[in-house]
Design an enzyme around this catalytic site. Structure first.
Site, PDB file in Angstrom:
ATOM      1  N   ARG A 237       0.841  -1.188   0.000  1.00 20.10           N
ATOM      2  CA  ARG A 237       0.000   0.000   0.000  1.00 20.10           C
ATOM      3  C   ARG A 237       0.880   1.242   0.000  1.00 20.10           C
ATOM      4  O   ARG A 237       1.877   1.315   0.713  1.00 20.10           O
ATOM      5  CB  ARG A 237      -0.938   0.022   1.228  1.00 20.10           C
ATOM      6  CG  ARG A 237      -2.129  -0.916   1.123  1.00 20.10           C
ATOM      7  CD  ARG A 237      -3.113  -0.450   0.072  1.00 20.10           C
ATOM      8  NE  ARG A 237      -4.284  -1.296  -0.034  1.00 20.10           N
ATOM      9  CZ  ARG A 237      -4.423  -2.324  -0.865  1.00 20.10           C
ATOM     10  NH1 ARG A 237      -3.411  -2.645  -1.671  1.00 20.10           N
ATOM     11  NH2 ARG A 237      -5.526  -3.029  -0.914  1.00 20.10           N
ATOM     12  N   GLU A 266      -1.958   7.734  -5.390  1.00 18.67           N
ATOM     13  CA  GLU A 266      -2.167   7.084  -6.684  1.00 18.67           C
ATOM     14  C   GLU A 266      -3.596   7.169  -7.205  1.00 18.67           C
ATOM     15  O   GLU A 266      -3.833   6.993  -8.404  1.00 18.67           O
ATOM     16  CB  GLU A 266      -1.771   5.608  -6.606  1.00 18.67           C
ATOM     17  CG  GLU A 266      -2.696   4.736  -5.766  1.00 18.67           C
ATOM     18  CD  GLU A 266      -2.284   3.272  -5.802  1.00 18.67           C
ATOM     19  OE1 GLU A 266      -3.115   2.455  -6.210  1.00 18.67           O
ATOM     20  OE2 GLU A 266      -1.144   2.945  -5.430  1.00 18.67           O
ATOM     21  N   HIS A 298       0.477  -0.122  -9.957  1.00 14.99           N
ATOM     22  CA  HIS A 298      -0.354  -1.041  -9.171  1.00 14.99           C
ATOM     23  C   HIS A 298      -0.769  -2.258  -9.999  1.00 14.99           C
ATOM     24  O   HIS A 298      -1.943  -2.604 -10.085  1.00 14.99           O
ATOM     25  CB  HIS A 298      -1.597  -0.316  -8.637  1.00 14.99           C
ATOM     26  CG  HIS A 298      -2.112  -0.898  -7.358  1.00 14.99           C
ATOM     27  ND1 HIS A 298      -2.501  -0.131  -6.293  1.00 14.99           N
ATOM     28  CD2 HIS A 298      -2.313  -2.186  -6.968  1.00 14.99           C
ATOM     29  CE1 HIS A 298      -2.918  -0.915  -5.306  1.00 14.99           C
ATOM     30  NE2 HIS A 298      -2.806  -2.168  -5.698  1.00 14.99           N
ATOM     31  N   GLN A 299       0.214  -2.913 -10.591  1.00 10.31           N
ATOM     32  CA  GLN A 299      -0.064  -4.056 -11.444  1.00 10.31           C
ATOM     33  C   GLN A 299       0.422  -5.379 -10.877  1.00 10.31           C
ATOM     34  O   GLN A 299       0.293  -6.429 -11.523  1.00 10.31           O
ATOM     35  CB  GLN A 299       0.552  -3.851 -12.834  1.00 10.31           C
ATOM     36  CG  GLN A 299       2.068  -3.967 -12.878  1.00 10.31           C
ATOM     37  CD  GLN A 299       2.638  -3.850 -14.270  1.00 10.31           C
ATOM     38  OE1 GLN A 299       2.859  -2.726 -14.753  1.00 10.31           O
ATOM     39  NE2 GLN A 299       2.888  -4.964 -14.940  1.00 10.31           N
ATOM     40  N   ALA A 300       0.999  -5.363  -9.683  1.00  3.97           N
ATOM     41  CA  ALA A 300       1.579  -6.592  -9.129  1.00  3.97           C
ATOM     42  C   ALA A 300       0.555  -7.722  -9.037  1.00  3.97           C
ATOM     43  O   ALA A 300       0.879  -8.886  -9.247  1.00  3.97           O
ATOM     44  CB  ALA A 300       2.182  -6.313  -7.758  1.00  3.97           C
TER      45      ALA A 300
END
Length: 341
Positions: A237, A266, A298-300
């Site tokens: 986060r 974000e 934020h693509q993990a």
């Protein structure tokens, strides 16, 4: 149930619709690309539930508007719930459910990818070769073998990245108020307090949820305790890190490598195509200017397996509510547990 789904992209629609059909749930989805907040809550008029993601604003004002419109359920298609005012939700009679777990390999493997990309400067190498520049100057990395990695938060994701890095031959330090026996079973691991982890780790990777207790866990004070040249990775986060303090750490050389898949502001940037605009966030723009900083949007979590898990669990949560069954994934009170990332 008729469900208003906010912050949706094409892939959200595809996975939710497939899960809706596969489970014979037959819910009616009304998809909105816009983010849920007080001024967009009216879009849920006529629905019984809303389905939201990490950057939707499910605060007190939004919840009161939703309740007045007859919304009875907030279904989070994510694990974290720091964007929901749970006290207000209880007051207005809205239940909150979440996805307690999805493929933890997605985030753990991505974090390792960030470590390798920063260490071996793969982003620079890729761009150089495309320009027919085959020089190795400036691309020197280091062996992960025998390096010490600090894992902050040893839940499902923390355990998996620890197992992967153990395979690289890393020494592993763990910090977690709720120790996980699985961590110590990996081998060459030990739990320490946070100051010791910060002082002795060559790489630090964050895998804990955002709670009031660890908001800005990484700040000027904790950065000062780190080993000079440390690599700091955050796939959890954004608000775990005080970005301005991190920038000062980069400028001073304490943070030698900085990889983030999340950012504390974000919600105004990520999941959007802003290529034809000027981003107004000066802090973010400054971060992007550093050569030793890697930012992804934020693509993990974004793998087929994880998306399928998220959609299936979200559908199950909505169906359980509709049918009056116990809500296994209900969020009632803030969980002050670091391990459930």
């Amino acid at each position: 149930m008729k469900v208003a789904v906010f912050s949706t992209e094409k892939y959200d629609r595809e996975f939710l619709e497939v899960a809706n059909t596969a489970t014979n749930a037959n819910h009616e989805f009304v998809f909105h690309e816009t983010r849920l907040e007080a001024k967009t809550a009216a879009l849920a008029t006529g629905c019984e539930a809303v389905c939201v993601f990490v950057n939707d604003d499910v605060g007190a004002e939004t919840l009161k508007i939703l309740a007045a419109q007859g919304i009875r359920l907030v279904a989070l298609r994510c694990t974290g719930f720091n964007n929901v005012d749970l006290g207000t939700a209880a007051e207005v009679g809205i239940k909150v459910v979440r996805v307690t777990a999805y493929s933890p390999y997605s985030v753990a493997e991505f974090a390792v990818g960030m470590i390798l990309m920063l260490n071996r400067k793969l982003y620079k190498a890729y761009n150089r070769v495309r320009d027919d520049n085959f020089s190795l100057n400036g691309l020197l990395g280091f062996d992960l073998h025998h390096r010490t990695v600090g894992i902050v938060g040893t839940g499902k994701i923390g355990i998996i990245i620890s197992q992967i890095l153990h395979g690289f031959g890393c020494h592993l330090l763990g910090y977690d108020p709720y120790p996980n026996p699985q961590f110590e079973e990996i081998g060459d691991t030990r739990y320490v307090d946070l100051p010791e982890l910060l002082a002795n780790s060559d790489i630090i990777s964050l895998h804990c949820p955002l709670t009031p207790e660890n908001d800005h866990l990484i700040n000027a004070k904790t950065i000062a305790q780190m080993k000079p040249g440390v690599m700091l990775i955050n796939t959890s986060r954004g608000q775990l890190i005080d970005t301005k303090a991190a920038i000062e750490g980069i400028k001073s050389g304490i943070i030698g490598y900085f990889g983030i898949d999340v950012y504390e502001q974000e919600e105004h940037i990520f999941f959007k195509d802003l290529s034809d605009t000027v981003i107004q966030d000066d802090t973010f723009q400054l971060l992007q200017s550093f050569q030793n900083v890697l930012i992804t949007s934020h693509q993990a979590f974004f793998t087929k397996e994880a998306m399928n898990d998220i959609a299936t669990t979200t559908l199950s949560n909505i169906t359980d509510f509709e049918q009056g069954k116990p809500l296994q994934n209900e969020v009632k009170l803030p969980e002050k547990v670091l391990t459930k990332a």
